[in-house]
Design an enzyme around this catalytic site. Structure first.
Site, PDB file in Angstrom:
ATOM      1  N   SER A  13       5.463  -6.678  -5.924  1.00 23.27           N
ATOM      2  CA  SER A  13       4.618  -6.278  -6.081  1.00 23.27           C
ATOM      3  C   SER A  13       3.919  -4.667  -5.925  1.00 23.27           C
ATOM      4  O   SER A  13       2.564  -4.738  -6.336  1.00 23.27           O
ATOM      5  CB  SER A  13       3.788  -6.984  -4.933  1.00 23.27           C
ATOM      6  OG  SER A  13       4.267  -6.110  -3.871  1.00 23.27           O
TER       7      SER A  13
ATOM      8  N   SER B 299       8.707  -5.913  -2.996  1.00 22.21           N
ATOM      9  CA  SER B 299       8.123  -4.774  -3.903  1.00 22.21           C
ATOM     10  C   SER B 299       7.854  -3.251  -3.519  1.00 22.21           C
ATOM     11  O   SER B 299       7.206  -3.132  -4.288  1.00 22.21           O
ATOM     12  CB  SER B 299       6.391  -5.931  -3.044  1.00 22.21           C
ATOM     13  OG  SER B 299       6.667  -6.781  -3.234  1.00 22.21           O
TER      14      SER B 299
ATOM     15  N   LYS C 234      -1.282   1.435  -2.176  1.00 27.97           N
ATOM     16  CA  LYS C 234      -1.102   0.201  -2.129  1.00 27.97           C
ATOM     17  C   LYS C 234      -2.525  -0.321  -1.981  1.00 27.97           C
ATOM     18  O   LYS C 234      -2.331  -0.148  -0.533  1.00 27.97           O
ATOM     19  CB  LYS C 234      -0.214  -0.113  -1.979  1.00 27.97           C
ATOM     20  CG  LYS C 234       0.255  -1.663  -2.672  1.00 27.97           C
ATOM     21  CD  LYS C 234       1.527  -2.133  -2.624  1.00 27.97           C
ATOM     22  CE  LYS C 234       1.797  -4.098  -2.618  1.00 27.97           C
ATOM     23  NZ  LYS C 234       1.963  -4.647  -2.190  1.00 27.97           N
TER      24      LYS C 234
END
Ligand code: GLN
Length: 477
Positions: free
Chosen positions: A154, A178, A79
Site C-alpha cells: 500500500s 506494503s 506516508k
C-alpha cells in the site's frame, strides 16, 4: 550545480550541502517543482510547500551555525497514515479526508529532530489495505517506471515519490508487504524493520500486531541513514522494544556468510524471469565468498490464509473507531445513533476496507472463532518457529519480493482476491515479526524492476543492509 539536484542520492545531497554547493532551500524548491511536474503520477495526497520551505530555511540557518544532523535539510515524504501535526493525514480515505492530527507520530518527531524537510504526505491504499495503491479514495498512484502499471501498495506513493525524484527518501508502513512490494515494483530499496524496532505511536492502525514503519530510498546507504534516525525505543508504544535494536553486523566481505534458500519461496509456477534474476544474485553472492544453504519453511503454505485472517480480524477491531462520532467525518441527515454509524460507515469506507471488516468480523464471531482466528494464531506460532530454525543456520534468507513485476492498472478491480496472492512472499515475514529488505536485482523483458527480498533475524537489519549493499555495488541490476 548544473545537474538536476533532485537526482542526487540522499547521501549525495547531504555531502553537497555540507560542501556549500547547494542549500536546502534549493533542494526543497527543486523537489517541490518536480512534484508539480510529476503530479500526474499521483504520489502525493497533500503537498506541504509552505511548511517545507520554512523547514528548509531553518535547516540552512542551522547548518550555517555549525549544526550537523543526519537529515539536515533533506526533503522527504511521509506516508499518509503517519500523523503529522497540523498537516492533514487522510489514510487515503474519505473518512479522514479532513483529519488534521494534533500531534506528530514518534517517527515524525525523530525526522524533524534530525533536520528533515517533510515535503508531503504520500498516497496509498485506503487504510493501507491493498497491493496496488489503486484503492486510494482520491486517485491511484502510477508506477514510476511505467505509468500504465500499478505502483504496488500500500505504500505506493512513498515508493513512486522516491523513484521519480519527488523526494530523497520516504517513510512507508508494512503490515504484509506494503514497503517491500512497492519498493520492488518501482526499483527502489525498502526496509521493513523487526516488529517493535520502530515505534508505531502515531501510525494509524491497520493490524497492530503486524504493522511496522520503515524507510524507502534509492540506495541502501540512504535507507540506513533514515532507519538509524527512526529506530529505537519509545515509551509511547507499549510494544516498542526497550533492548538493543542493533544486533546485526556491518561488513563489506562475504567470507563466512551463509545465505539460506527456502524451497517454498521458489514454487515451480514462479515466473521464469524472476527466478533467473534471483538465481543470478545468488550466484553473485556465492562467487563473492558466501555459502548458499538449502533450508525450508514447512508452514509456508499456511501463511497467506493466516495473514488474511489475523490482519482482517485486527482491522475490524481497529476500524470500529470510525463511527461518525469520535473520528473523521459524519454522514449528513442522520436521525439517530445507529443511523450515524450506518450511514457514515457506508458512505466513507471503500469497498476493499468493507471487505476486510466483514471478513474480520466473521472470523471473530462466536462459532467461527475457533475454526479461524484461533487456528490462524496457532499457525502463526508454527510459522515463527520455522523461520527461527531456518535462520539459525544462516545470516539471511533470500527469495523474490513478489511473484510478479508491476502489473497493469485495473487488474485488482476485476478480482480482488487475486491481488491477495501477490502477497505470498511478503506476509510470512510480518507473521514472524522479522526484518526484511527489498532491493532491485534486475529487470524483466518489459524493463520493469525485479525485487529481491532478504529476510533476517530479529534486530539484524544492519546484516541485511550490508548484504544488500554488497549486491548493490557488485551485482547485476
Ligand atoms: N497487500 C497486503 C494487504 O492488502 C499488505 C498491506 C500492508 O502491508 N499494509 O493487506
Amino acid at each position: 550545480m548544473s545537474m538536476d539536484i533532485t537526482e542526487l542520492t540522499l547521501g549525495g545531497l547531504v555531502a553537497a550541502m555540507e560542501a556549500g554547493e547547494v542549500s536546502s532551500v534549493e533542494a526543497t524548491e527543486a523537489t517541490l517543482k518536480k512534484i508539480e511536474e510529476k503530479k500526474d503520477l499521483g504520489a502525493y495526497v497533500t503537498v506541504c510547500g509552505d511548511s517545507a520551505m520554512s523547514a528548509a530555511k531553518a535547516a540552512d540557518k542551522a547548518r550555517a551555525e555549525g549544526k550537523k544532523s543526519p537529515l539536515l535539510g533533506v526533503p522527504v515524504a511521509v506516508k499518509d497514515n503517519i500523523c503529522t501535526e497540523g498537516i492533514r493525514t487522510t489514510c487515503a480515505s474519505k473518512f479522514l479526508e479532513n483529519y488534521i492530527p494534533p500531534y506528530d507520530a514518534f517517527v515524525v518527531r525523530k525526522l524533524k529532530a534530525a533536520g528533515a524537510v517533510i515535503v508531503g504526505k504520500a498516497n496509498m491504499d485506503e487504510f493501507a489495505m491493498g497491493s496496488g495503491s489503486e484503492y486510494s479514495a482520491f486517485f491511484r498512484v502510477k508506477n514510476a517506471i511505467d505509468p500504465t502499471r500499478v505502483a504496488g501498495g500500500s505504500s505506493g506513493g512513498s515508493a513512486c515519490a522516491v523513484a521519480s525524484y519527488q523526494a530523497y527518501a520516504s517513510l512507508g508502513s508494512d503490515t504484509g508487504g506494503s514497503i517491500r512490494q512497492p519498493a520492488a515494483f518501482n526499483g527502489v530499496v525498502g526496509l521493513k524493520p523487526t516488529y517493535s524496532a520502530v515505534s508505531r505511536n502515531g501510525l494509524i492502525a491497520f493490524a497492530s500486531s503486524l504493522d511496522q514503519i520503515g524507510p524507502m530510498a534509492r540506495t541502501v546507504a540512504d535507507c540506513r541513514t533514515v532507519y538509524d534516525v527512526i529506530k529505537g525505543h519509545d515509551a509511547g508504544d507499549s510494544t516498542s522494544y526497550a533492548g538493543d535494536v542493533d544486533k546485526g553486523d556491518t561488513f563489506t566481505s562475504l567470507k563466512g556468510r551463509r545465505i539460506g534458500v527456502a524451497k517454498e519461496f521458489f514454487p515451480k509456477e514462479l515466473n521464469g524471469e524472476i527466478r533467473a534474476a534471483i538465481d543470478k544474485a545468488l550466484a553473485f553472492y556465492e562467487s563473492e565468498g558466501a555459502e548458499i544453504v538449502e533450508t525450508s519453511i514447512g508452514s509456508f503454505d499456511m501463511a497467506l490464509a493466516c495473514y488474511y485472517i489475523l490482519s482482517s480480524a485486527e482491522a475490524s477491531s481497529n476500524l470500529s473507531r470510525y463511527d461518525g462520532v469520535k473520528y473523521g467525518r459524519r454522514a449528513e441527515g442522520c436521525v439517530n445513533l445507529e443511523d450515524i454509524y450506518y450511514k457514515s460507515r457506508t458512505e466513507f469506507f471503500g469497498a476493499e476496507v468493507k471487505r476486510r471488516i466483514m471478513l474480520g468480523n466473521f472470523v471473530l464471531s462466536s462459532g467461527y472463532y475457533d475454526a479461524f482466528y484461533l487456528r490462524a494464531s496457532k499457525a502463526r506460532t508454527l510459522i515463527k518457529k520455522d523461520f527461527e530454525s531456518a535462520l539459525s543456520g544462516c545470516d539471511a534468507l533470500i527469495c523474490p519480493t513478489a511473484p510478479t513485476t508491476a502489473y497493469k492498472a485495473g487488474m485488482s478491480a476485476d478480482d480482488p482476491s487475486a491481488a491477495y496472492l501477490g502477497d505470498i512472499f511478503t506476509v510470512p515475514v510480518n507473521i514472524a515479526g522479522l526484518p526484511a529488505l527489498s532491493v532491485k536485482c534486475g529487470e524483466d523483458a518489459d524493463k520493469l524492476p525485479i525485487g529481491m527480498q532478504l529476510i533476517g533475524k530479529p534486530y539484524c537489519e544492519s546484516t541485511l543492509m550490508s548484504l544488500a549493499e554488497i549486491y548493490e555495488k557488485g551485482g547485476e541490476r
